[in-house]
Enzyme design. Structure first.
Site, PDB file in Angstrom:
ATOM      1  CB  SER A  16      -2.283   7.236   1.139  1.00  0.00           C
ATOM      2  OG  SER A  16      -1.736   6.265   0.299  1.00  0.00           O
ATOM      3  CG  MET A  93       3.340  -3.348   5.326  1.00  0.00           C
ATOM      4  SD  MET A  93       3.258  -3.384   3.524  1.00  0.00           S
ATOM      5  CE  MET A  93       4.990  -3.624   3.167  1.00  0.00           C
ATOM      6  NE  ARG A  94       2.133  -8.236  11.091  1.00  0.00           N
ATOM      7  CZ  ARG A  94       3.249  -8.755  11.518  1.00  0.00           C
ATOM      8  NH1 ARG A  94       3.484 -10.023  11.397  1.00  0.00           N
ATOM      9  NH2 ARG A  94       4.149  -8.002  12.104  1.00  0.00           N
ATOM     10  CB  ILE A  95       1.727 -13.907   5.340  1.00  0.00           C
ATOM     11  CG1 ILE A  95       3.126 -13.657   4.756  1.00  0.00           C
ATOM     12  CG2 ILE A  95       1.042 -15.118   4.768  1.00  0.00           C
ATOM     13  CD1 ILE A  95       3.210 -13.774   3.267  1.00  0.00           C
ATOM     14  CG  HIS A 112       1.392  -6.098  -5.350  1.00  0.00           C
ATOM     15  ND1 HIS A 112       2.158  -6.300  -4.217  1.00  0.00           N
ATOM     16  CD2 HIS A 112       2.243  -6.213  -6.404  1.00  0.00           C
ATOM     17  CE1 HIS A 112       3.404  -6.534  -4.570  1.00  0.00           C
ATOM     18  NE2 HIS A 112       3.482  -6.492  -5.890  1.00  0.00           N
ATOM     19  CG  LEU A 147       3.608 -12.535  -1.202  1.00  0.00           C
ATOM     20  CD1 LEU A 147       2.906 -11.886  -0.025  1.00  0.00           C
ATOM     21  CD2 LEU A 147       5.125 -12.404  -1.072  1.00  0.00           C
ATOM     22  CG  ASP A 148       1.734  -9.829  -3.509  1.00  0.00           C
ATOM     23  OD1 ASP A 148       0.820  -9.400  -2.785  1.00  0.00           O
ATOM     24  OD2 ASP A 148       2.925  -9.505  -3.368  1.00  0.00           O
ATOM     25  CD  GLU A 177      -0.964   1.604  -4.824  1.00  0.00           C
ATOM     26  OE1 GLU A 177      -1.436   1.348  -3.706  1.00  0.00           O
ATOM     27  OE2 GLU A 177       0.262   1.591  -5.050  1.00  0.00           O
TER      28      GLU A 177
HETATM   29  C1  GRF Z   1       0.597   0.733  -1.430  1.00  0.00           C
HETATM   30  O1  GRF Z   1       1.574   1.003  -2.396  1.00  0.00           O
HETATM   31  C2  GRF Z   1      -0.033  -0.618  -1.681  1.00  0.00           C
HETATM   32  O2  GRF Z   1      -0.091  -0.957  -3.021  1.00  0.00           O
HETATM   33  C3  GRF Z   1       0.904  -1.547  -0.965  1.00  0.00           C
HETATM   34  O3  GRF Z   1       1.305  -0.861   0.186  1.00  0.00           O
HETATM   35  C4  GRF Z   1       1.210   0.555  -0.048  1.00  0.00           C
HETATM   36  C5  GRF Z   1       0.331   1.095   1.031  1.00  0.00           C
HETATM   37  O4  GRF Z   1       0.261   2.490   1.014  1.00  0.00           O
HETATM   38  N1  GRF Z   1       0.269  -2.821  -0.696  1.00  0.00           N
HETATM   39  P1  GRF Z   1      -0.775   3.246   1.950  1.00  0.00           P
HETATM   40  O5  GRF Z   1      -0.510   2.755   3.388  1.00  0.00           O
HETATM   41  O6  GRF Z   1      -2.152   2.903   1.488  1.00  0.00           O
HETATM   42  O7  GRF Z   1      -0.461   4.698   1.810  1.00  0.00           O
END
Ligand code: GRF
Length: 198
Positions: A16, A93-95, A112, A147-148, A177
Site C-alpha cells: 500500500s 520484510m528482510r534485513i 517503519h 535494524l531500524d 505513512e
Molecule cells: C507498513 O506498516 C510499513 O511501515 C512497514 O510494513 C508495512 C508495509 O505495508 N515497514 P504495505 O506493504 O506498504 O501496505
C-alpha cells in the site's frame, strides 16, 4: 522541468505504501519514476500491482540462494543495469545486508510504523499498545546495518487510544505513512537537487 527522481521500491507484501507513491506520481504531486519494483515474494499483492502497471519487476526468492550475500549480489547485478537515485523499502520484510548497503550507501530509506527509536522490529504497533503508549506514529529513516537504527528523516505521530487494537492503531498509522513516504521522497529530491545529499 527537472528530471524525475529514479526510485527502486523493495516490498514483500500488500504494497500500500508503494501504491501511495505510485498515485503521488500519477497525480503529479511527486516528480519521480519507479524504475523497478523488487520483491522477495513472487505473488505478493504489491508485486502483482506492479506487474499490472507494466513496471519493471525483479523477483528473487532468498532461499533459492546459498546465503544473503549471494541473494543480494544477484539482485545487485540486475539493479546495476538501471540508473537509480533512491532505494525505498516499503514493507520489505528482510534485513538489508552489506552487499546492498555498500552499493547504495546513504541512498536507502525505510518506513517503519512507530516513532523510532521506540518499538523497533516486528509488530511495532502491538509493541506500542502493550507498552501502554498514548502516542505512536511512523518514521522514515536511512537504512544502516542496525535494524531500524539509521538517521531519522521524518516522523508523524498519532494518538493511541485505550480501546485500540493492533488493527485500529495500524490503520491510523498507515494513513499517515501514505502521506509521509511520498512527502519525504520529495524532500530528499530537493536536497539532492541542492547538493545537500550526494
Ligand atoms: C507498513 O506498516 C510499513 O511501515 C512497514 O510494513 C508495512 C508495509 O505495508 N515497514 P504495505 O506493504 O506498504 O501496505
Amino acid at each position: 522541468m527537472t528530471a524525475p527522481i529514479k526510485l527502486v521500491i523493495f516490498l514483500s507484501g500488500r504494497g500500500s505504501n508503494f501504491q501511495a507513491i505510485f498515485e503521488s506520481i500519477q497525480k503529479k504531486k511527486l516528480n519521480a519514476e519507479i524504475v523497478a519494483v523488487v520483491s522477495d515474494k513472487p505473488h505478493s499483492k504489491g508485486v502483482e500491482f506492479a506487474r499490472e502497471q507494466g513496471l519493471n519487476t525483479i523477483v528473487r526468492v532468498p532461499n533459492t540462494f546459498p546465503d544473503l550475500a549471494a541473494f543480494e549480489s544477484d539482485l545487485l547485478a540486475q539493479l546495476k543495469l538501471i540508473q537509480i537515485d533512491l532505494v525505498v523499502l516499503a514493507g520489505y520484510m528482510r534485513i538489508v545486508g552489506p552487499v546492498l548497503l555498500q552499493a547504495f550507501r546513504g541512498k536507502i530509506i525505510n518506513i517503519h510504523p512507530s516513532l523510532l527509536p521506540k518499538y523497533k522490529g516486528l509488530h511495532a504497533q502491538k509493541q506500542a499498545i502493550e507498552d501502554g503508549a498514548t502516542e505512536s506514529g511512523c518514521t522514515v529513516h536511512f537504512v544502516v546495518e542496525s535494524l531500524d537504527g539509521g538517521p531519522i528523516i521524518a516522523q508523524v505521530s498519532v494518538p493511541v487510544f485505550s480501546d485500540d487494537t493492533e488493527e485500529t492503531l495500524s490503520n491510523r498509522i498507515l494513513k499517515e505513512e501514505h502521506q509521509l513516504l511520498p512527502e519525504t521522497i520529495r524532500q530528499i529530491q530537493n536536497q539532492m537537487r541542492n547538493g545537500e545529499v550526494k
